[in-house]
Design a protein around this motif. Structure first.
Motif, PDB file in Angstrom:
ATOM      1  N   ARG A   1      51.427  41.466 -18.054  1.00 20.81           N
ATOM      2  CA  ARG A   1      50.104  42.078 -17.918  1.00 20.81           C
ATOM      3  C   ARG A   1      50.121  42.928 -16.660  1.00 20.81           C
ATOM      4  O   ARG A   1      50.235  42.410 -15.546  1.00 20.81           O
ATOM      5  N   ASP A   2      49.995  44.233 -16.811  1.00 23.74           N
ATOM      6  CA  ASP A   2      50.075  45.139 -15.670  1.00 23.74           C
ATOM      7  C   ASP A   2      48.750  45.317 -14.946  1.00 23.74           C
ATOM      8  O   ASP A   2      48.689  45.964 -13.901  1.00 23.74           O
ATOM      9  N   ASP A   3      47.676  44.748 -15.491  1.00 24.62           N
ATOM     10  CA  ASP A   3      46.360  44.969 -14.897  1.00 24.62           C
ATOM     11  C   ASP A   3      45.872  43.796 -14.048  1.00 24.62           C
ATOM     12  O   ASP A   3      44.751  43.835 -13.542  1.00 24.62           O
ATOM     13  N   LEU A   4      46.696  42.757 -13.865  1.00 26.58           N
ATOM     14  CA  LEU A   4      46.222  41.562 -13.171  1.00 26.58           C
ATOM     15  C   LEU A   4      46.073  41.770 -11.671  1.00 26.58           C
ATOM     16  O   LEU A   4      45.220  41.149 -11.036  1.00 26.58           O
ATOM     17  N   ASP A   5      46.914  42.629 -11.072  1.00 24.51           N
ATOM     18  CA  ASP A   5      46.819  42.850  -9.628  1.00 24.51           C
ATOM     19  C   ASP A   5      45.449  43.399  -9.240  1.00 24.51           C
ATOM     20  O   ASP A   5      44.933  43.120  -8.154  1.00 24.51           O
ATOM     21  N   ALA A   6      44.841  44.164 -10.148  1.00 20.37           N
ATOM     22  CA  ALA A   6      43.572  44.804  -9.831  1.00 20.37           C
ATOM     23  C   ALA A   6      42.428  43.804  -9.702  1.00 20.37           C
ATOM     24  O   ALA A   6      41.414  44.085  -9.061  1.00 20.37           O
ATOM     25  N   ILE A   7      42.565  42.609 -10.287  1.00 20.37           N
ATOM     26  CA  ILE A   7      41.492  41.624 -10.225  1.00 20.37           C
ATOM     27  C   ILE A   7      41.846  40.462  -9.298  1.00 20.37           C
ATOM     28  O   ILE A   7      41.153  39.441  -9.273  1.00 20.37           O
TER      29      ILE A   7
ATOM     30  N   GLY B   1      42.805  37.616  -3.601  1.00 13.16           N
ATOM     31  CA  GLY B   1      43.414  36.807  -2.546  1.00 13.16           C
ATOM     32  C   GLY B   1      44.268  37.646  -1.621  1.00 13.16           C
ATOM     33  O   GLY B   1      44.489  38.840  -1.840  1.00 13.16           O
ATOM     34  N   ASP B   2      44.775  37.011  -0.580  1.00 11.35           N
ATOM     35  CA  ASP B   2      45.575  37.752   0.400  1.00 11.35           C
ATOM     36  C   ASP B   2      46.932  37.108   0.670  1.00 11.35           C
ATOM     37  O   ASP B   2      47.639  37.519   1.580  1.00 11.35           O
ATOM     38  N   GLU B   3      47.321  36.091  -0.125  1.00 15.11           N
ATOM     39  CA  GLU B   3      48.583  35.411   0.124  1.00 15.11           C
ATOM     40  C   GLU B   3      49.727  35.953  -0.712  1.00 15.11           C
ATOM     41  O   GLU B   3      50.881  35.663  -0.448  1.00 15.11           O
TER      42      GLU B   3
END
Length: 226
Positions: free
Chosen positions: A130-136, A139-141
């Motif tokens: 899934r290429d769209d998961l980073d956008a949602i 978190g910062d870890e």
């Protein structure tokens, strides 16, 4: 209250797990247990031969090359009363190879009795792109998030997915060729699991259990005061 022996209960649990696997999707697999002096029993294939590390189980009951591998590891203790076997943590994972790399995960069932983080104690992991998961991801870890990083909730402590469910999944999705009579074996072990969980839930919710039985016409009396 008489304390029961953790090691003997863990051995019985390991033997039942061996029977379940060998009656459905494996042939001659031995699930064993190793109990430490700290009161923790590890249950899995290969446990005891070289310590407490479990080995992946090839799912090829009819012989030939396995295409799916099961990693099974249970960590058991006695319940707070020191009587019954209780699951502290368990992992049931399906992989496409014995190397068990992250990108080879098909499905993972994880359970932690007392979680030490924000994730649900009973959850599943699935692998996929899934290429769209980073956008949602807020978190910062981590720099990125893959589908398998999600802890998908699947119920609580009592009635979570089980090995019986995972076995049925591999068969109905036609990943493995089951042994004849596999469904009867799964049903038998699933019934036992349900009975154990009902009894455990009753012990922890005695007033609710008594109320339900009373509504059903039973005569229920509380135990004598100590």
């Amino acid at each position: 209250m008489v304390k029961h022996d953790l090691a003997s209960q863990a051995r019985r649990f390991a033997a039942r797990t061996s029977d379940l696997l060998n009656g459905t999707i494996t042939n001659g697999i031995r699930v064993s247990s190793l109990t430490t002096s700290a009161g923790l029993a590890t249950v899995g294939a290969g446990v005891g031969k070289q310590g407490s590390n479990a080995e992946p189980v090839p799912l090829a009951p009819a012989g030939g090359k396995a295409l799916v591998y099961l990693y099974l590891a249970h960590y058991c203790v006695l319940d707070p009363e020191g009587v019954y076997l209780a699951m502290k943590q368990s992992t049931l994972n399906l992989y496409t190879s014995a190397e068990m790399n992250d990108d080879e995960l098909i499905l993972g069932l994880d359970y932690v009795r007392e979680p030490t983080n924000q994730f649900p104690g009973s959850h599943i992991h699935v692998s996929g792109q899934r290429d769209d998961l980073d956008a949602i991801y807020l978190g910062d870890e981590r720099k990125s998030r893959k589908l398998r990083d999600f802890h998908l909730p699947v119920g609580g402590r009592r009635f979570r997915p089980t090995l019986e469910d995972l076995i049925e999944f591999t068969i109905t999705e036609e990943m493995v060729k089951p042994r004849e009579g596999w469904r009867d074996v799964v049903d038998e072990h699933r019934t036992r699991w349900t009975q154990v969980q009902i009894k455990a839930a009753t012990r922890r919710n005695q007033s609710d259990a008594a109320a339900a039985l009373t509504e059903a016409g039973w005569t229920v009396a509380p135990p004598p005061a100590p």
